[in-house]
Design a protein around this motif. Structure first.
Motif, PDB file in Angstrom:
ATOM      1  N   GLN A  83     -28.468  13.360 -20.819  1.00 42.25           N
ATOM      2  CA  GLN A  83     -29.074  13.387 -22.147  1.00 42.25           C
ATOM      3  C   GLN A  83     -29.951  12.158 -22.403  1.00 42.25           C
ATOM      4  O   GLN A  83     -30.811  12.172 -23.276  1.00 42.25           O
ATOM      5  N   GLY A  84     -29.745  11.094 -21.640  1.00 39.62           N
ATOM      6  CA  GLY A  84     -30.547   9.885 -21.813  1.00 39.62           C
ATOM      7  C   GLY A  84     -31.572   9.665 -20.723  1.00 39.62           C
ATOM      8  O   GLY A  84     -32.100   8.559 -20.580  1.00 39.62           O
ATOM      9  N   SER A  85     -31.884  10.695 -19.948  1.00 38.73           N
ATOM     10  CA  SER A  85     -32.874  10.534 -18.869  1.00 38.73           C
ATOM     11  C   SER A  85     -34.264  10.272 -19.446  1.00 38.73           C
ATOM     12  O   SER A  85     -34.674  10.880 -20.438  1.00 38.73           O
ATOM     13  N   VAL A  86     -34.987   9.358 -18.801  1.00 38.10           N
ATOM     14  CA  VAL A  86     -36.354   9.050 -19.201  1.00 38.10           C
ATOM     15  C   VAL A  86     -37.235   8.916 -17.963  1.00 38.10           C
ATOM     16  O   VAL A  86     -36.747   8.771 -16.842  1.00 38.10           O
ATOM     17  N   VAL A  87     -38.530   8.969 -18.201  1.00 40.42           N
ATOM     18  CA  VAL A  87     -39.539   8.685 -17.186  1.00 40.42           C
ATOM     19  C   VAL A  87     -40.356   7.506 -17.682  1.00 40.42           C
ATOM     20  O   VAL A  87     -40.671   7.407 -18.877  1.00 40.42           O
ATOM     21  N   PHE A  88     -40.682   6.593 -16.786  1.00 41.47           N
ATOM     22  CA  PHE A  88     -41.508   5.439 -17.135  1.00 41.47           C
ATOM     23  C   PHE A  88     -42.936   5.670 -16.638  1.00 41.47           C
ATOM     24  O   PHE A  88     -43.148   5.962 -15.452  1.00 41.47           O
ATOM     25  N   LEU A  89     -43.904   5.544 -17.533  1.00 41.99           N
ATOM     26  CA  LEU A  89     -45.315   5.706 -17.187  1.00 41.99           C
ATOM     27  C   LEU A  89     -46.002   4.340 -17.170  1.00 41.99           C
ATOM     28  O   LEU A  89     -45.791   3.511 -18.061  1.00 41.99           O
ATOM     29  N   ALA A  90     -46.812   4.115 -16.156  1.00 38.13           N
ATOM     30  CA  ALA A  90     -47.569   2.865 -16.031  1.00 38.13           C
ATOM     31  C   ALA A  90     -48.857   3.171 -15.276  1.00 38.13           C
ATOM     32  O   ALA A  90     -49.131   4.313 -14.906  1.00 38.13           O
ATOM     33  N   HIS A  91     -49.657   2.137 -15.045  1.00 38.45           N
ATOM     34  CA  HIS A  91     -50.896   2.284 -14.283  1.00 38.45           C
ATOM     35  C   HIS A  91     -50.997   1.161 -13.267  1.00 38.45           C
ATOM     36  O   HIS A  91     -50.608   0.022 -13.531  1.00 38.45           O
ATOM     37  N   ALA A  92     -51.531   1.498 -12.113  1.00 37.12           N
ATOM     38  CA  ALA A  92     -51.797   0.505 -11.076  1.00 37.12           C
ATOM     39  C   ALA A  92     -53.257   0.618 -10.663  1.00 37.12           C
ATOM     40  O   ALA A  92     -53.859   1.696 -10.722  1.00 37.12           O
ATOM     41  N   ASP A  93     -53.843  -0.485 -10.258  1.00 36.81           N
ATOM     42  CA  ASP A  93     -55.229  -0.477  -9.794  1.00 36.81           C
ATOM     43  C   ASP A  93     -55.291   0.016  -8.366  1.00 36.81           C
ATOM     44  O   ASP A  93     -54.591  -0.483  -7.483  1.00 36.81           O
ATOM     45  N   GLY A  94     -56.136   1.015  -8.129  1.00 33.62           N
ATOM     46  CA  GLY A  94     -56.361   1.536  -6.787  1.00 33.62           C
ATOM     47  C   GLY A  94     -57.798   1.340  -6.363  1.00 33.62           C
ATOM     48  O   GLY A  94     -58.626   0.826  -7.134  1.00 33.62           O
ATOM     49  N   PRO A  95     -58.154   1.727  -5.144  1.00 35.72           N
ATOM     50  CA  PRO A  95     -59.527   1.535  -4.649  1.00 35.72           C
ATOM     51  C   PRO A  95     -60.562   2.302  -5.463  1.00 35.72           C
ATOM     52  O   PRO A  95     -61.742   1.929  -5.489  1.00 35.72           O
ATOM     53  N   ASP A  96     -60.113   3.384  -6.135  1.00 35.67           N
ATOM     54  CA  ASP A  96     -61.043   4.196  -6.927  1.00 35.67           C
ATOM     55  C   ASP A  96     -60.811   4.053  -8.420  1.00 35.67           C
ATOM     56  O   ASP A  96     -61.218   4.908  -9.210  1.00 35.67           O
ATOM     57  N   GLY A  97     -60.132   2.986  -8.810  1.00 39.49           N
ATOM     58  CA  GLY A  97     -59.864   2.764 -10.215  1.00 39.49           C
ATOM     59  C   GLY A  97     -58.387   2.803 -10.539  1.00 39.49           C
ATOM     60  O   GLY A  97     -57.536   2.730  -9.652  1.00 39.49           O
ATOM     61  N   SER A  98     -58.088   2.967 -11.813  1.00 45.03           N
ATOM     62  CA  SER A  98     -56.700   2.939 -12.271  1.00 45.03           C
ATOM     63  C   SER A  98     -55.963   4.198 -11.820  1.00 45.03           C
ATOM     64  O   SER A  98     -56.475   5.316 -11.907  1.00 45.03           O
ATOM     65  N   VAL A  99     -54.745   4.004 -11.324  1.00 43.48           N
ATOM     66  CA  VAL A  99     -53.921   5.108 -10.833  1.00 43.48           C
ATOM     67  C   VAL A  99     -52.704   5.244 -11.744  1.00 43.48           C
ATOM     68  O   VAL A  99     -51.929   4.291 -11.884  1.00 43.48           O
ATOM     69  N   PRO A 100     -52.516   6.403 -12.379  1.00 44.20           N
ATOM     70  CA  PRO A 100     -51.330   6.584 -13.224  1.00 44.20           C
ATOM     71  C   PRO A 100     -50.073   6.776 -12.386  1.00 44.20           C
ATOM     72  O   PRO A 100     -50.098   7.447 -11.353  1.00 44.20           O
ATOM     73  N   LEU A 101     -48.985   6.185 -12.854  1.00 42.82           N
ATOM     74  CA  LEU A 101     -47.700   6.245 -12.163  1.00 42.82           C
ATOM     75  C   LEU A 101     -46.651   6.840 -13.085  1.00 42.82           C
ATOM     76  O   LEU A 101     -46.647   6.579 -14.286  1.00 42.82           O
ATOM     77  N   ALA A 102     -45.742   7.624 -12.503  1.00 47.60           N
ATOM     78  CA  ALA A 102     -44.585   8.143 -13.244  1.00 47.60           C
ATOM     79  C   ALA A 102     -43.337   7.902 -12.421  1.00 47.60           C
ATOM     80  O   ALA A 102     -43.174   8.484 -11.345  1.00 47.60           O
TER      81      ALA A 102
END
Length: 230
Positions: free
Chosen positions: A139-158
């Motif tokens: 019931q308390g599960s979550v996903v963390f979203l962030a961004h990392a810089d890649g060779p082609d720009g910002s890469v979204p992470l989950a």
């Protein structure tokens, strides 16, 4: 941004470390069983100091080492309020089978525990992380979203914990699990993310939202009631 991880312990739970390039601080996600020693070694060799431990949910295979890591570095642990009880009493979240494995082992909350909420944005170690509630595995599960810089720009992470894996989804047969709720969480909270979002799961190898949308057998025909077929 540095994003690295390693599988730890008999559960092979992925422990992740996130840090800005050339930074001295980092964030640790899901330090499971036998994660403490390799984690401390990596942090020492990399000259990194954690500012917080983030937990995708309360199951012991993801939280086993949270108290010693928080104590060593004097940092808080972040967890959803629905799963906080498992920090001190993990058997309540996994049932009697685990009790036989644990024997006389005792677990305790870290000295400082911070509860987060859905949609909350955390600024930790110079990294912006968004908390997305995805109940179903627990019931308390979550996903963390962030961004990392890649060779082609910002890469979204989950960082998806045990909600979504490469080619699979989390189990729902433990206390607090709900299969239909898990599918709704994936349909409404994860599948709307962009195809290039990198999925960093709690177990196994990485994937992407596009890959899972197209090939994950558990997601075939999955629909969002507000947006129609995904």
């Amino acid at each position: 941004m540095l994003v690295t991880g390693f599988p730890a312990g008999m559960f092979q739970t992925n422990c992740y470390i996130l840090a800005q390039d050339d930074a001295s601080e980092c964030v640790v996600v899901d330090p499971g069983q036998d994660a403490a020693d390799p984690l401390i070694d990596f942090l020492t060799q990399s000259s990194l100091t954690p500012t917080a431990v983030l937990l995708t949910h309360g199951h012991l295979d993801h939280t086993w080492s949270v108290e010693p890591i928080c104590a060593k570095y004097g940092i808080p642990a972040y967890i959803a309020p629905e799963d906080r009880y498992m920090l001190a009493d993990p058997v309540k979240g996994t049932g009697p089978t685990l009790a036989a494995v644990l024997g006389d082992l005792e677990f305790h909350e870290p000295a400082e525990v911070i509860e987060f909420t859905d949609g909350q944005r955390l600024e930790l170690a110079g990294i912006e992380i968004t908390v997305v509630q995805t109940p179903g595995h627990t019931q308390g599960s979550v996903v963390f979203l962030a961004h990392a810089d890649g060779p082609d720009g910002s890469v979204p992470l989950a960082l998806t914990g045990d909600t979504l894996f490469a080619g699979s989804i989390g189990r729902t047969d433990l206390p607090g699990g709900d299969h239909e709720q898990l599918l709704r969480s994936i349909a409404t909270r994860l599948l709307p993310l962009s195809d290039d979002t990198v999925v960093l799961p709690g177990h196994g190898g990485q994937s992407s939202i596009g890959q899972e949308r197209g090939t994950n057998p558990f997601l075939v025909g999955l629909t969002d009631p507000e947006q129609g077929r995904l």
